[in-house]
Design a protein around this motif. Structure first.
Motif, PDB file in Angstrom:
ATOM      1  N   UNK A  37       9.994   0.952  -3.929  1.00  0.00           N
ATOM      2  CA  UNK A  37       8.617   1.388  -3.622  1.00  0.00           C
ATOM      3  C   UNK A  37       8.726   2.607  -2.703  1.00  0.00           C
ATOM      4  N   UNK A  38       7.848   3.596  -2.940  1.00  0.00           N
ATOM      5  CA  UNK A  38       7.957   4.848  -2.211  1.00  0.00           C
ATOM      6  C   UNK A  38       6.584   5.312  -1.718  1.00  0.00           C
ATOM      7  N   UNK A  39       6.627   6.015  -0.588  1.00  0.00           N
ATOM      8  CA  UNK A  39       5.378   6.568  -0.047  1.00  0.00           C
ATOM      9  C   UNK A  39       5.565   8.073   0.171  1.00  0.00           C
ATOM     10  N   UNK A  40       4.513   8.857  -0.129  1.00  0.00           N
ATOM     11  CA  UNK A  40       4.620  10.313   0.083  1.00  0.00           C
ATOM     12  C   UNK A  40       4.233  10.689   1.522  1.00  0.00           C
ATOM     13  N   UNK A  41       3.636   9.713   2.205  1.00  0.00           N
ATOM     14  CA  UNK A  41       3.309   9.956   3.614  1.00  0.00           C
ATOM     15  C   UNK A  41       4.269   9.136   4.457  1.00  0.00           C
ATOM     16  N   UNK A  57       0.809  -1.226   0.000  1.00  0.00           N
ATOM     17  CA  UNK A  57       0.000   0.000   0.000  1.00  0.00           C
ATOM     18  C   UNK A  57       0.842   1.276   0.000  1.00  0.00           C
ATOM     19  N   UNK A  58       1.517   1.550  -1.114  1.00  0.00           N
ATOM     20  CA  UNK A  58       2.340   2.770  -1.213  1.00  0.00           C
ATOM     21  C   UNK A  58       1.937   3.560  -2.456  1.00  0.00           C
ATOM     22  N   UNK A  59       2.629   4.723  -2.691  1.00  0.00           N
ATOM     23  CA  UNK A  59       2.216   5.618  -3.780  1.00  0.00           C
ATOM     24  C   UNK A  59       2.916   5.357  -5.109  1.00  0.00           C
ATOM     25  N   UNK A 116       9.517  11.998  -1.237  1.00  0.00           N
ATOM     26  CA  UNK A 116       9.302  10.684  -0.636  1.00  0.00           C
ATOM     27  C   UNK A 116       9.507  10.767   0.872  1.00  0.00           C
ATOM     28  N   UNK A 117       8.568  10.179   1.600  1.00  0.00           N
ATOM     29  CA  UNK A 117       8.708  10.144   3.065  1.00  0.00           C
ATOM     30  C   UNK A 117       9.213   8.782   3.535  1.00  0.00           C
ATOM     31  N   UNK A 140       6.159   4.472 -11.825  1.00  0.00           N
ATOM     32  CA  UNK A 140       4.703   4.563 -11.694  1.00  0.00           C
ATOM     33  C   UNK A 140       4.409   5.363 -10.421  1.00  0.00           C
ATOM     34  N   UNK A 141       3.534   6.376 -10.549  1.00  0.00           N
ATOM     35  CA  UNK A 141       3.151   7.193  -9.395  1.00  0.00           C
ATOM     36  C   UNK A 141       4.131   8.321  -9.096  1.00  0.00           C
TER      37      UNK A 141
END
Ligand code: ADP
Length: 543
Positions: A155-159, A62-64, A135-136, A84-85
């Motif tokens: 894989x990266x998340x903005x939160x 569940x990431x961005x 990226x957070x 992607x994203x």
């Protein structure tokens, strides 16, 4: 499987709960890995596989955003191949990071999973523009294939996000599955590129090419072959090579060559088509490159070259030589008749006059022989006008013996014939075969002493007709034997000087070769010599 029915109606103990949680977790991990594996193994197209992999990863974690970089071994760089994203496009002008540099470059060289939190101000970033992505949290997982790191799955998340152990191990497993799929796709692509290059070479070559599978059925026709034989390619593919709609003379030759013993080593042949064009063909077996030791062919390749222009050039050259020879012969004939007249006019010639006239006559004869032999050699070597007719070898030997008879009688030599009268007909050019045998018999006559014996044999040996001329003359030293068939080679002898041009055996050799055969010599000084022709019958079958 865990039996959950047993626990119905009563509360689970903490250890049970943990166990069930663990099983659930592992099941979802496996499902995630399976989802990605199934998705990426569906295509061998590199771009499709890249996109599917990114999509599949995002569907299970569940990431961005996600990205795939691949190692460029030559440049020693990591190149971002798909994203992607992301906010920015780092693929069209691909982001390249030196191996060992930045977070991902180091993840490759150290072969380790790198997990980071807030990257917005991270000084370890090799490409500062990445900070715009804000990226957070990020995981960089090396992808393996063929025992080495082939890229990085990220894989990266903005939160702010904390990847737990399980997610990291799932990502690690997924990265390897993706790496394998990408490596396969890349290998497949490079094979296809190679195939494309080969195809382009085959298509652009001026030579006509036909290839077959291991059963001899056509599976490739290049443009030159299509144009040369005016083939309708779709209807030709899958047909046996010998039955393809090619000119009949060529079909026949191909069937013959493919059916021959020893065809496995390849064959070269020439065919004259009905429209007057001449083709040279090379038929070669194809062996699997991976296992060349396996003598099982993968198929056949035939390359045709239109040699009509070469044949034409040979014809022109021959014409020139014939004209030149004619022009040389004319003054010789005039000189000869003048000398003969002179001989008649001198009633009582002095010994000196006789000697001078004889020297002149000999010179003219030798000159004539030389011109004739040179002309013969040029003619036979050019292959121009070579006939293909049924020749009875016993009759041929008989005719040569008849024509040479008076010469043998003059030196009181015995001429014996030992010919198998049941010899099959031979397909060849009778005029040239006659010339070859006359040359051998006249040598035997010239070099054998008076009262010597000459035997001409004709017999079948396997699939060859062998014609031999044996004498009990002086024989030939071993060191000279290797050179006998060369142009102008004559054995130096201290005894009587025998006139000759040194071209007779070169002509014999050329005639034998033009009939797909060869000439040979066996000789022992002091005992005699055997000269012969080996004429293979294969090409003359079923005519
Ligand atoms: P030529 O006879 O005109 O010299 P050839 O090419 O026919 O040319 O022969 C080459 C040489 O081979 C001859 O000069 C001769 O020395 C040798 N030779 C050929 N046939 C015989 C033979 N039957 N016996 C001995 N020597 C031979």
């Amino acid at each position: 499987m865990v039996d959950t029915t047993a626990s119905k109606g009563r509360s689970l103990s903490p250890s049970h709960k943990e166990l069930i949680e663990e099983v659930k977790r592992q099941t979802s991990q496996l499902t995630a890995i399976n989802t990605v594996t199934a998705a990426v193994s569906q295509s061998l197209d590199l771009n499709v596989t890249l996109q599917t992999a990114l999509e599949a990863v995002l569907s299970v974690i569940p990431v961005d955003a996600s990205g795939i970089s691949m190692v460029d071994e030559t440049a020693e760089e990591l190149v971002l191949r798909a994203q992607r994203g992301w906010k920015n496009d780092f693929v069209t002008q691909p982001m390249r990071i030196k191996l060992g540099h930045g977070l991902s470059g180091r993840a490759v060289t150290n072969d380790e999973v790198v997990v980071t939190g807030d990257l917005t101000n991270d000084p370890r970033l090799a490409v500062p523009a990445i900070t715009n992505e804000q990226w957070q949290a990020q995981v960089l997982a090396p992808m393996h294939a063929r025992g080495k790191v082939v890229g990085i799955l990220s894989v990266m998340s903005r939160n702010p996000y904390r990847f737990d152990e399980n997610e990291i191990s799932v990502l690690r497993a997924i990265a390897d599955q993706v790496g394998l799929a990408l490596d396969n796709a890349r290998l497949y692509e490079s094979v296809r590129e190679e195939q494309g290059r080969l195809q382009a070479v085959i298509e652009s070559t001026a030579d006509a090419i036909l290839a077959t599978d291991r059963h001899g059925n056509i599976n490739l026709v290049n443009q030159a072959a299509e144009a040369l034989f005016q083939l309708d390619v779709p209807s030709v593919i899958g047909r046996p090579l010998g039955d393809a709609p090619l000119p009949p003379a060529l079909n026949k030759k191909l069937r013959e060559v493919l059916g021959q013993e020893g065809a496995g080593t390849g064959q070269t042949f020439e065919v004259l088509l009905e429209n007057g064009r001449a083709l040279a063909a090379v038929l070669s077996p194809v062996y699997p490159t991976a296992h060349p030791e396996e003598q099982q062919t993968e198929g056949w390749v035939v390359v045709f070259q239109d040699i009509s222009h070469m044949k034409e050039a040979e014809r022109t050259r021959l014409q020139f030589i014939q004209t030149a020879a004619h022009d040389l012969r004319n003054p010789l004939a005039v000189t000869l008749s003048a000398l003969t007249m002179l001989q008649k006019h001198i009633k009582d010639p002095t010994p000196t006059q006789t000697e001078v006239i004889n020297i002149a006559l000999n010179g003219i004869n030798r000159m004539q022989d030389l011109i004739d032999d040179l002309l013969n050699l040029e003619h036979i070597e050019s292959g121009v006008d070579l006939r293909s007719e049924q020749v009875s070898i016993p009759d041929l030997i008989q005719r040569c013996a008849f024509d040479m008879g008076p010469l043998f009688e003059r030196r009181e030599q015995t001429l014996a014939l030992a010919v198998d009268q049941g010899l099959p007909m031979f397909l060849g050019d009778e005029r040239w075969l006659y010339r070859a045998l006359i040359n051998l018999m006249s040598n035997a006559h010239k070099y054998t002493q008076r009262e010597g014996t000459i035997t001409v044999r004709g017999e079948l040996r396997g699939a060859d007709i062998v014609v031999q001329v044996e004498d009990n003359g002086p024989g030939i030293p071993l060191e000279a034997q290797a050179h006998l068939f060369e142009r102008f080679y004559r054995v130096q002898r201290s005894e009587e000087k025998v006139p000759g041009t040194g071209l007779g055996l070169a002509i014999v050799k050329s005639i034998a070769e033009k009939h797909s055969g060869r000439a040979f010599v066996q000789s022992e000084p002091g005992k005699g010599s055997i000269f012969g022709l080996i004429l293979p019958l294969q090409t003359s079958e079923e005519e």
